[in-house]
Design a protein around this motif. Structure first.
Motif, PDB file in Angstrom:
ATOM      1  N   CYS A 157       0.836  -1.210   0.000  1.00  0.00           N
ATOM      2  CA  CYS A 157       0.000   0.000   0.000  1.00  0.00           C
ATOM      3  C   CYS A 157       0.870   1.259   0.000  1.00  0.00           C
ATOM      4  N   TYR A 158       1.920   1.238   0.831  1.00  0.00           N
ATOM      5  CA  TYR A 158       2.783   2.424   0.902  1.00  0.00           C
ATOM      6  C   TYR A 158       3.503   2.668  -0.421  1.00  0.00           C
ATOM      7  N   MET A 159       4.093   1.633  -1.024  1.00  0.00           N
ATOM      8  CA  MET A 159       4.820   1.829  -2.273  1.00  0.00           C
ATOM      9  C   MET A 159       3.884   2.260  -3.394  1.00  0.00           C
ATOM     10  N   THR A 160       2.653   1.740  -3.399  1.00  0.00           N
ATOM     11  CA  THR A 160       1.666   2.207  -4.371  1.00  0.00           C
ATOM     12  C   THR A 160       1.360   3.678  -4.145  1.00  0.00           C
ATOM     13  N   ALA A 161       1.196   4.071  -2.875  1.00  0.00           N
ATOM     14  CA  ALA A 161       0.902   5.467  -2.557  1.00  0.00           C
ATOM     15  C   ALA A 161       2.056   6.385  -2.948  1.00  0.00           C
TER      16      ALA A 161
END
Length: 442
Positions: free
Chosen positions: A257-261
């Motif tokens: 989720c963080y890397m996508t964000a």
């Protein structure tokens, strides 16, 4: 005895300092590869508008997704130090490939060089990251991890600077047209000159990698993977232990989720900035507006790096509750994303840049919380999954929505993704994940 302890401390400090430089190397080459591959693709007039960077990006995704676990098995067999040294050797060999590739004047050898650089980077990553976490005092493990991750940002900035310097000497559209109108011999000489100019920063990074091979190869390092392997029943047991650890499972999802964000945030700064600039400044083409918008992304990266350095210093001088810090940073990033849906464009753009300040702590803290309960073998295998999450997040830039409602959809996605990060921080805080209690043994 006192003198021996002092020598050991100096030796360990030298080894860890060289390891930190390895992270800077990874950051620099990561920033250089896309612009250089794009320009090299234009020189060879590749299909689809000279998409050399697209070829390298696909190679990066395949390398990291398919070889992450095999690379970890190599490190488990030969140890941290040998894993880093082998990674540096493959990395340096990849940069040296650019010398004959320049003389051959075909794109294939350059792809081989980029692939070797990526394989070396992967091996360095899965060796050096667990080493940074497990070396020395457990109380300072988050500080060491964040120090290494801060060096990656320094590498980004150095790589960006070198790329800008040598891109300025590289081929332009007019130069490419003129080059193609030359006779065969003159055109080949012009191509080689341009290719050598574009390859120079990567060759410089390869020289640094060679120096690090000598330093690390002649320095003893704290190394324990083989000792842990003897106590493991096998890979199957490690996987079962990882799958039974909810902190690791939720942390892996949170890392994705963080890397996508992060990918969506910095990509949307460009699209958001282009639309803002074209609406407020008349007479600018989309290409000129895009060049200006890229400067906003550079500003966001600088904010990201400065704040990560501040977080690192804080983690070094006082005890930090990583779960609470992750929860607060996720909430703050969500709060900054929300106004960009309603404020006028420049204020919304500044809010998006401000999100970088809170993203800076997320990757190392999520990784720390995910593998905190594991022994060294579990940390190594867990690192492979974290690397896969990084590549999965980067791949989402291809899925960014377009059209009039694209920006709104991206902002809504960012709110949801940062909300997931904050929720994981809250969950870890409630269950005491990340405290100084010793991890399970065996």
């Amino acid at each position: 005895m006192h003198k021996d302890n002092r020598r050991k401390k100096v030796r360990d400090s030298l080894a860890f300092g060289a390891l930190i430089l390895c992270f800077g190397l990874l950051g620099a080459v990561n920033m250089m590869m896309r612009p250089t591959s794009h320009s090299i693709g234009r020189i060879f007039d590749l299909p689809l508008g000279g998409s050399g960077d697209a070829v390298v990006f696909r190679s990066m995704c395949l390398t990291f997704l398919l070889l992450a676990l095999p690379a970890v098995l190599v490190v488990r067999r030969y140890g941290f130090k040998n894993g880093v040294v082998m990674g540096l050797m493959v990395f340096a060999a990849g940069t040296l490939t650019f010398i004959p590739a320049t003389q051959m004047c075909t794109f294939g050898p350059f792809v081989l060089g980029y692939t070797l650089i990526l394989c070396g980077s992967l091996l360095i990553n899965v060796s050096a990251t667990p080493y940074a976490l497990t070396y020395g005092s457990r109380r300072k493990s988050l500080f060491r991890l964040m120090l290494c991750q801060t060096m990656i940002v320094v590498g980004w900035l150095v790589g960006n600077f070198l790329s800008c310097v040598y891109q300025g000497k590289g081929v332009s559209g007019q130069d490419l047209t003129n080059m193609m109108q030359l006779d065969h011999i003159s055109g080949s000489l012009a191509q080689r000159e341009e290719l050598l100019s574009l390859s120079t920063p990567l060759l410089a990074v390869g020289a640094v990698a060679t120096a690090l091979i000598i330093i690390l190869g002649s320095t003893a390092m704290f190394d324990r993977p083989q000792d842990e392997c003897a106590r493991d029943a096998g890979i199957g047991q490690i996987f079962r232990k990882l799958l039974s650890d909810r902190a690791f499972l939720l942390g892996t999802v949170c890392q994705l989720c963080y890397m996508t964000a992060q990918t969506l945030c910095w990509s949307s700064i460009i699209s958001y900035g282009v639309n803002t600039i074209m609406e407020t400044e008349e007479g600018l083409s989309r290409t000129e507006a895009n060049a200006t918008a890229v400067e906003y992304v550079t500003g966001g990266v600088i904010v990201f790096g400065v704040c990560r350095l501040i977080w690192t210093i804080v983690a070094g001088v006082k005890t930090v509750r990583p779960s609470a810090a992750l929860k607060v940073s996720g909430i703050a990033a969500s709060v900054l994303c929300a106004p960009s849906l309603f404020l006028e464009r420049y204020m919304g753009l500044l809010c998006m840049i401000g999100v970088s300040a809170f993203m800076s702590i997320m990757y190392p803290v999520i990784y720390y919380l995910s593998v905190r309960r594991q022994n060294i073998s579990g940390i190594q295998i867990g690192t492979a999954f974290q690397v896969m999450c990084v590549m999965g997040g980067l791949a989402t830039r291809k899925l960014m929505p377009t059209g009039d409602n694209g920006e709104t959809v991206v902002q809504a996605m960012l709110l949801a993704l940062f909300g997931c990060v904050a929720a994981y921080g809250w969950w870890c805080q409630k269950r005491g994940v990340g405290t100084l209690a010793p991890p399970p043994q065996g």
